[in-house]
Design a protein around this motif. Sequence first.
Motif, short mmCIF file in Angstrom:
data_model
loop_
_atom_site.label_atom_id
_atom_site.label_comp_id
_atom_site.label_asym_id
_atom_site.label_seq_id
_atom_site.Cartn_x
_atom_site.Cartn_y
_atom_site.Cartn_z
N UNK A 265 0.83 -1.20 0.00
CA UNK A 265 0.00 0.00 0.00
C UNK A 265 0.86 1.26 0.00
N UNK A 266 1.93 1.25 0.76
CA UNK A 266 2.82 2.41 0.82
C UNK A 266 3.42 2.70 -0.56
N UNK A 267 3.92 1.67 -1.24
CA UNK A 267 4.50 1.86 -2.57
C UNK A 267 3.45 2.37 -3.55
N UNK A 268 2.25 1.82 -3.46
CA UNK A 268 1.18 2.20 -4.37
C UNK A 268 0.80 3.67 -4.18
N UNK A 269 0.65 4.10 -2.94
CA UNK A 269 0.30 5.49 -2.67
C UNK A 269 1.38 6.45 -3.15
N UNK A 270 2.63 6.10 -2.92
CA UNK A 270 3.72 6.98 -3.34
C UNK A 270 3.75 7.12 -4.85
N UNK A 271 3.55 6.03 -5.56
CA UNK A 271 3.54 6.09 -7.02
C UNK A 271 2.37 6.93 -7.52
N UNK A 272 1.22 6.78 -6.89
CA UNK A 272 0.03 7.53 -7.32
C UNK A 272 0.23 9.03 -7.12
N UNK A 273 0.67 9.43 -5.95
CA UNK A 273 0.84 10.86 -5.68
C UNK A 273 2.00 11.44 -6.49
N UNK A 274 3.00 10.64 -6.80
CA UNK A 274 4.10 11.13 -7.63
C UNK A 274 3.60 11.52 -9.02
N UNK A 275 2.56 10.84 -9.50
CA UNK A 275 1.98 11.18 -10.79
C UNK A 275 0.95 12.28 -10.72
N UNK A 276 0.56 12.66 -9.51
CA UNK A 276 -0.51 13.64 -9.32
C UNK A 276 0.02 15.01 -8.90
N UNK A 277 1.07 15.03 -8.08
CA UNK A 277 1.55 16.27 -7.48
C UNK A 277 2.93 16.64 -8.04
N UNK A 278 3.08 17.83 -8.57
CA UNK A 278 4.41 18.27 -9.00
C UNK A 278 5.28 18.60 -7.79
N UNK A 279 6.58 18.46 -7.90
CA UNK A 279 7.47 18.83 -6.79
C UNK A 279 7.23 20.27 -6.36
N UNK A 280 7.18 20.47 -5.05
CA UNK A 280 6.96 21.80 -4.52
C UNK A 280 5.51 22.18 -4.34
N UNK A 281 4.58 21.31 -4.75
CA UNK A 281 3.15 21.60 -4.56
C UNK A 281 2.83 21.67 -3.07
N UNK A 282 1.80 22.45 -2.74
CA UNK A 282 1.32 22.52 -1.36
C UNK A 282 0.09 21.63 -1.25
N UNK A 283 0.12 20.70 -0.29
CA UNK A 283 -0.97 19.74 -0.11
C UNK A 283 -1.45 19.78 1.33
N UNK A 284 -2.77 19.76 1.52
CA UNK A 284 -3.38 19.63 2.84
C UNK A 284 -3.93 18.21 2.98
N UNK A 285 -3.65 17.58 4.11
CA UNK A 285 -4.19 16.26 4.43
C UNK A 285 -5.17 16.44 5.58
N UNK A 286 -6.46 16.47 5.26
CA UNK A 286 -7.50 16.71 6.26
C UNK A 286 -8.04 15.36 6.72
N UNK A 287 -7.76 15.01 7.96
CA UNK A 287 -8.04 13.68 8.48
C UNK A 287 -6.85 12.78 8.22
N UNK A 288 -5.69 13.16 8.77
CA UNK A 288 -4.43 12.50 8.43
C UNK A 288 -4.32 11.09 9.01
#
Length: 244
Positions: free
Chosen positions: A22-45
Amino acid sequence: MMQMRATLGLIRSLAIYYNPWRVRQLRAFYAGLLPPGALAFDIGAHVGSRARAMRAAGARVVACEPQQPFAGFLRRSLPRDITLLQLAVGPSEAMAQMAVSSLHPTVSSLSTSFADEAAALPGFGHVRWDRSQQVQMTTMDRLIADHGLPDFVKIDVEGFELDVLSGLSQPLPMLSVEYLPAFGQRTLAVIDRLQDLGSYRFNPVTGEAGGFLWDDWRGPDAVRQWLTGLPPDAGSGDLYARLD
């Protein structure tokens, strides 16, 4: 006894969300979604797995988690460059009561009706909301004023998503909300709220799938039709919304 149940709930969540696959899957998904330096909020972390995956993608992360013992765990374990706020997010800056399930803390909720509705639905028969916790609540507008306009916001707050968006007065470039087919009307209300804020297109991620369900981003009518066609006992997932 209550402390033991809370500790067991934390251990259960860690086992679920820090599964190496699951950890590898999430990292790969967000790597394709968020450009480096993007600001992200995690609401309900919760246990921070999403916040860590966003950080691994190169994002600057602000994580909000009010529930104990999770807030304490995150304070001890998250990388120091993730901004952690022990706050709930909702329609106003106030104190609020969270209904807590010690053994199944992923379904703890600030929604006053969520626990009552869920108790009668498939998949929730084994869950007990056995205590409450008073939490400090802020708003999305306040978070933006303090930390900047985020490029992406993940919202997973067990039926409180519309309340979170009620504290937001401007459109965001991209966000995701958890959907539960048994609570389809709540997600439909979220779609309506987003359309009040701006022109959004949507794409779901079903269950623990590592990518989007559709090859294209679709309008609100298409996603409403898809949601209403899901059986109540279908699995949950995340609905992503992108400003058109």
